[in-house]
Design a protein around this motif. Structure first.
Motif, PDB file in Angstrom:
ATOM      1  N   UNK A   1       0.837  -1.209   0.000  1.00  0.00           N
ATOM      2  CA  UNK A   1       0.000   0.000   0.000  1.00  0.00           C
ATOM      3  C   UNK A   1       0.868   1.254   0.000  1.00  0.00           C
ATOM      4  N   UNK A   2       1.914   1.245   0.812  1.00  0.00           N
ATOM      5  CA  UNK A   2       2.815   2.399   0.878  1.00  0.00           C
ATOM      6  C   UNK A   2       3.528   2.610  -0.452  1.00  0.00           C
ATOM      7  N   UNK A   3       3.922   1.500  -1.105  1.00  0.00           N
ATOM      8  CA  UNK A   3       4.579   1.618  -2.401  1.00  0.00           C
ATOM      9  C   UNK A   3       3.673   2.278  -3.427  1.00  0.00           C
ATOM     10  N   UNK A   4       2.396   1.872  -3.436  1.00  0.00           N
ATOM     11  CA  UNK A   4       1.447   2.471  -4.374  1.00  0.00           C
ATOM     12  C   UNK A   4       1.218   3.941  -4.065  1.00  0.00           C
ATOM     13  N   UNK A   5       1.146   4.283  -2.766  1.00  0.00           N
ATOM     14  CA  UNK A   5       0.971   5.685  -2.376  1.00  0.00           C
ATOM     15  C   UNK A   5       2.183   6.516  -2.790  1.00  0.00           C
ATOM     16  N   UNK A   6       3.379   5.934  -2.616  1.00  0.00           N
ATOM     17  CA  UNK A   6       4.602   6.648  -2.990  1.00  0.00           C
ATOM     18  C   UNK A   6       4.602   6.952  -4.489  1.00  0.00           C
ATOM     19  N   UNK A   7       4.269   5.949  -5.300  1.00  0.00           N
ATOM     20  CA  UNK A   7       4.223   6.155  -6.751  1.00  0.00           C
ATOM     21  C   UNK A   7       3.170   7.198  -7.114  1.00  0.00           C
ATOM     22  N   UNK A   8       2.002   7.129  -6.453  1.00  0.00           N
ATOM     23  CA  UNK A   8       0.912   8.057  -6.759  1.00  0.00           C
ATOM     24  C   UNK A   8       1.326   9.498  -6.492  1.00  0.00           C
ATOM     25  N   UNK A   9       1.963   9.744  -5.339  1.00  0.00           N
ATOM     26  CA  UNK A   9       2.317  11.125  -5.009  1.00  0.00           C
ATOM     27  C   UNK A   9       3.545  11.613  -5.775  1.00  0.00           C
ATOM     28  N   UNK A  10       4.405  10.693  -6.206  1.00  0.00           N
ATOM     29  CA  UNK A  10       5.469  11.088  -7.131  1.00  0.00           C
ATOM     30  C   UNK A  10       4.844  11.583  -8.435  1.00  0.00           C
ATOM     31  N   UNK A  11       3.814  10.882  -8.907  1.00  0.00           N
ATOM     32  CA  UNK A  11       3.125  11.297 -10.136  1.00  0.00           C
ATOM     33  C   UNK A  11       2.393  12.629  -9.945  1.00  0.00           C
ATOM     34  N   UNK A  12       1.788  12.831  -8.763  1.00  0.00           N
ATOM     35  CA  UNK A  12       1.119  14.109  -8.484  1.00  0.00           C
ATOM     36  C   UNK A  12       2.142  15.246  -8.467  1.00  0.00           C
ATOM     37  N   UNK A  13       3.294  14.970  -7.848  1.00  0.00           N
ATOM     38  CA  UNK A  13       4.364  15.971  -7.845  1.00  0.00           C
ATOM     39  C   UNK A  13       4.778  16.311  -9.272  1.00  0.00           C
ATOM     40  N   UNK A  14       4.956  15.287 -10.119  1.00  0.00           N
ATOM     41  CA  UNK A  14       5.361  15.509 -11.507  1.00  0.00           C
ATOM     42  C   UNK A  14       4.303  16.328 -12.240  1.00  0.00           C
ATOM     43  N   UNK A  15       3.017  16.086 -11.934  1.00  0.00           N
ATOM     44  CA  UNK A  15       1.950  16.890 -12.554  1.00  0.00           C
ATOM     45  C   UNK A  15       2.147  18.368 -12.238  1.00  0.00           C
ATOM     46  N   UNK A  16       2.348  18.684 -10.964  1.00  0.00           N
ATOM     47  CA  UNK A  16       2.510  20.092 -10.575  1.00  0.00           C
ATOM     48  C   UNK A  16       3.749  20.701 -11.226  1.00  0.00           C
ATOM     49  N   UNK A  17       4.842  19.933 -11.310  1.00  0.00           N
ATOM     50  CA  UNK A  17       6.051  20.456 -11.944  1.00  0.00           C
ATOM     51  C   UNK A  17       5.844  20.677 -13.437  1.00  0.00           C
ATOM     52  N   UNK A  18       5.300  19.665 -14.105  1.00  0.00           N
ATOM     53  CA  UNK A  18       5.205  19.699 -15.564  1.00  0.00           C
ATOM     54  C   UNK A  18       4.248  20.759 -16.076  1.00  0.00           C
ATOM     55  N   UNK A  19       3.245  21.130 -15.281  1.00  0.00           N
ATOM     56  CA  UNK A  19       2.293  22.136 -15.751  1.00  0.00           C
ATOM     57  C   UNK A  19       2.685  23.543 -15.306  1.00  0.00           C
ATOM     58  N   UNK A  20       3.782  23.687 -14.577  1.00  0.00           N
ATOM     59  CA  UNK A  20       4.147  25.014 -14.081  1.00  0.00           C
ATOM     60  C   UNK A  20       5.641  25.298 -14.255  1.00  0.00           C
ATOM     61  N   UNK A  21       6.455  24.815 -13.333  1.00  0.00           N
ATOM     62  CA  UNK A  21       7.873  25.153 -13.358  1.00  0.00           C
ATOM     63  C   UNK A  21       8.605  24.550 -14.551  1.00  0.00           C
ATOM     64  N   UNK A  22       8.110  23.441 -15.082  1.00  0.00           N
ATOM     65  CA  UNK A  22       8.744  22.854 -16.262  1.00  0.00           C
ATOM     66  C   UNK A  22       8.779  23.811 -17.431  1.00  0.00           C
ATOM     67  N   UNK A  23       7.614  24.184 -17.997  1.00  0.00           N
ATOM     68  CA  UNK A  23       7.628  25.108 -19.137  1.00  0.00           C
ATOM     69  C   UNK A  23       7.859  26.563 -18.763  1.00  0.00           C
TER      70      UNK A  23
END
Length: 538
Positions: A370-392
Motif C-alpha cells: 500500500x505504501x509503495x502504491x501511495x509513494x508512486x501516486x504522489x510522485x506522479x502528483x508531484x510531476x503533474x505540478x512540476x510539468x504544468x508550471x515550473x517545467x515550461x
C-alpha cells in the motif's frame, strides 16, 4: 483571456508560420530530454553492468555493478558538459547567428553520441557523455532565444513552453526504448537507445537548413533588409505592409536605444535592472532543478527498485508519461493565468507532494504494498505540478525578460545555472541516497530536501517574478524600467513606443531619461491614433 490558436482580432498577417517555426525548433528539447532520460535505464541494464563493471559487486546481490562514484561521474559528466556548453551558447549564437548556431551545436552533440555508441569501457563512455552534454547545453540556451525572437507576443509563452513539452517527450521516449532493449544480452541493449539520438540530430539539423534566422538577430547585425525578409516570412505579410514596417521599426528603435546607452559586455549583465533580471533568471533556473525533478528521471529506476517496487522500468515509463501529459495544461495556463500565478500554484503543489512522498517512504518498509502504491501516486502528483508550471514556465520567463543587446549572454548564463545545479544534483545524489560506507543512505528522506526547496520557490516567485503575459519583448523593458516591485507588475500597461524615444534625441543621441519624459506624449499619441481609426500595434 482564454488561449486559442487564433490571433487577437485585427491582427494583420498570419500567425501559423511563426507558430510552426517555433514548434519545430522546440524539437531540440527531445535531444535534451532523451539524452538525460536514457542514462537512468542504461545504468540498471544487466548487460551494461557486466560490460562496464571494473570489478565492484553489488553487496546485496553479489552481481557485477558500478560504484556510487562511477555512477555519479557517468550521470553528472553530461551536466558538466551542458554547463560549459550553455556558457558558450551566447558567443556561438551571436557569431554564427541563431539558426547556424543551432546547427553547430547539433554537430557537437552528434560527436558525443558517436563516442558513447562506440564505448565498451567507462572512460570513453564518460567522454561521450561530456561532448553530448556540451552540445545539449548549447542547444538548450539557443532554442528559447530563437523562439522568443520569432514568436508573436500573444502566444509566445505557449511556444516557448513547447520546448519543455519536447523535453518531456524525449524523457518518455527514452523510457520506452530502454524498456524495449533492457533484456538483450548483447551491446544492443545500450547501443540502440544511444544510437536513436542520431535520428533526433538529423531532424533538427535538416530543419534548420530551411528555417529563417530571427529578425532581431539581423537588426543586431545591422541588416534591416534581411530582418524585413525574415519577419515577412514569419508574419506572412508583404515587406511594405504598414504593420510589418511598424513592428520592425519598434524592434530597430528599441535596439538603437539600448546601443545609445553603450555596448553590452558580460559585466553589464550584472548591473542595475539587468542584474536584477539576471538574478531572477539564474535563481529561477536553479530552483527548477532543486525541486528534485531530475532525481526521478536520473535515478528513478534505481530508487524505485530499492524501495521494493518490482518493475521499476514500468514505473519510470509511467512517471515519464505523466510528465508529458501534464505539460499540456501548462501550455494553456501560462497564457490564461499568467506567469506568476502558475509558478505559485506549481510551487505549492510540489512542496505538499514532496513532503508526503518523504513521509510515506520513510515511515513504511520496502514490503508494504500500500505504501509503495501511495509513494508512486504522489510522485506522479508531484510531476503533474512540476510539468504544468515550473517545467515550461521557467524557460518562458527567462526567454522574455532580457533586452536584445544582452539577451544571448544573459540567457546563456541563466541556462548555465540550470545545468550547474543539474550537475550538482546528479553528482551528489548517489552519495545522498545510496547505502554503504561514506554514503548518507537517505533513501526516501531525500524528498524532504526537495520539498524544502519547493517551499522556498513560493517566496521567490512572489518577490522576484514579474508578470510579462501579453507584452512584447520591447514592452518588457518598459515594465522593468517603471515597476520596482514584482508583486506590483500585474496591472502594468505599456505606454511608451521606442520609436518615440528615438525621436527625442538631439543630433542622433538618445537620452536615458526619455522613457519617463515621453510617457504622457506616447499616451496622447496612442489616444489620437485610436480616435482616427489606426490599428493598435500587435
Amino acid at each position: 483571456m482564454p488561449l486559442t490558436l487564433r490571433p487577437p482580432p485585427g491582427t494583420p498577417g498570419k500567425a501559423w508560420p511563426a507558430i510552426v517555426v517555433g514548434l519545430f525548433v522546440a524539437f531540440g528539447g527531445i535531444l535534451y530530454g532523451y539524452d538525460t532520460g536514457t542514462i537512468g535505464g542504461i545504468l540498471a541494464m544487466r548487460f551494461w553492468l557486466n560490460q562496464f563493471s571494473t570489478g565492484y559487486r553489488d553487496p546485496a546481490t553479489g552481481l557485477p555493478a558500478i560504484t556510487a562514484q562511477q555512477s555519479s561521474e557517468i550521470v553528472s559528466l553530461l551536466s558538466a558538459g551542458t554547463f560549459f556548453g550553455a556558457l558558450t551558447a551566447a558567443p556561438t549564437a551571436d557569431f554564427f547567428g541563431r539558426r547556424v548556431g543551432l546547427m553547430v551545436s547539433t554537430l557537437v552533440f552528434t560527436f558525443g553520441v558517436i563516442l558513447q555508441t562506440a564505448a565498451t569501457e567507462i572512460p570513453l563512455f564518460i567522454a561521450g557523455r561530456f561532448f553530448a552534454g556540451y552540445g545539449v547545453g548549447m542547444i538548450s540556451a539557443q532554442i528559447p532565444l530563437y523562439q522568443s525572437e520569432t514568436a508573436p507576443k500573444w502566444i509566445r509563452g505557449t511556444i516557448v513552453g513547447c520546448y519543455q513539452l519536447a523535453i518531456t517527450i524525449g524523457l518518455l521516449l527514452a523510457s520506452i526504448v530502454d524498456h524495449s532493449t533492457k533484456d538483450r544480452n548483447d551491446t544492443g541493449s545500450y547501443r540502440i537507445p544511444i544510437a536513436v539520438q542520431f535520428a533526433w540530430a538529423i531532424i533538427l539539423f535538416g530543419g534548420m537548413l530551411i528555417l529563417p534566422d530571427t529578425p532581431r538577430m539581423w537588426i543586431k547585425r545591422g541588416n534591416p533588409e534581411k530582418a524585413a525578409k525574415s519577419l515577412s516570412k514569419l508574419r506572412r505579410l508583404d515587406i511594405d505592409h504598414p504593420a510589418l514596417v511598424e513592428e520592425l521599426a519598434e524592434i530597430t528603435a528599441n535596439h538603437e536605444y539600448e546601443l545609445s546607452l553603450g555596448k553590452a559586455t558580460y559585466l553589464d549583465c550584472f548591473k542595475g535592472t539587468l542584474g536584477k533580471r539576471l538574478a531572477t533568471g539564474c535563481l529561477l533556473q536553479a530552483l527548477q532543478q532543486l525541486t528534485g525533478v531530475n532525481f526521478i528521471f536520473y535515478y528513478g529506476t534505481s530508487f524505485f527498485t530499492n524501495s521494493g517496487i518490482s518493475n521499476s522500468f514500468i514505473v519510470s515509463m509511467i512517471t515519464s508519461a505523466v510528465n508529458v501529459g501534464s505539460t499540456f495544461p501548462g501550455l494553456y495556463l501560462v497564457e490564461a493565468w499568467g506567469r506568476r500565478p502558475l509558478l505559485l500554484f506549481g510551487a505549492a503543489g510540489m512542496a505538499i507532494s514532496q513532503f508526503i512522498v518523504a513521509g510515506v517512504g520513510t515511515g513504511a518498509g520496502t514490503t508494504d504494498l500500500v505504501a509503495q502504491k501511495a509513494l508512486i501516486a504522489f510522485v506522479c502528483i508531484y510531476i503533474f505540478f512540476f510539468a504544468c508550471s515550473w517545467g515550461p514556465c521557467a524557460w518562458v520567463v527567462t526567454g522574455e525578460i532580457f533586452p536584445l543587446k544582452v539577451r544571448a549572454k544573459s540567457l546563456s548564463m541563466t541556462t548555465a545555472s540550470n545545468w550547474l545545479l543539474n550537475w550538482a544534483i546528479a553528482y551528489a545524489t548517489p552519495y545522498m541516497v545510496d547505502s554503504g560506507p561514506g554514503n548518507a543512505n537517505l533513501q526516501a528522506k531525500v524528498f524532504f530536501i526537495w520539498g524544502g526547496f519547493c517551499f522556498i520557490c513560493i517566496f521567490f516567485v512572489w518577490a522576484m517574478i514579474y508578470e510579462t503575459k501579453g507584452l512584447s519583448l520591447e514592452q518588457v523593458d518598459e515594465l522593468y524600467a517603471k515597476v520596482g516591485k514584482a508583486w506590483q507588475s500585474k496591472g502594468f500597461v505599456p505606454t511608451v513606443s521606442f520609436q518615440d524615444v528615438q525621436e527625442v534625441g538631439e543630433g542622433g543621441n538618445v537620452r536615458q531619461s526619455s522613457l519617463t519624459d515621453l510617457e504622457n506624449t506616447a499616451m496622447r499619441k496612442k489616444s489620437v491614433q485610436h480616435e482616427e481609426g489606426f490599428p493598435e500595434k500587435y
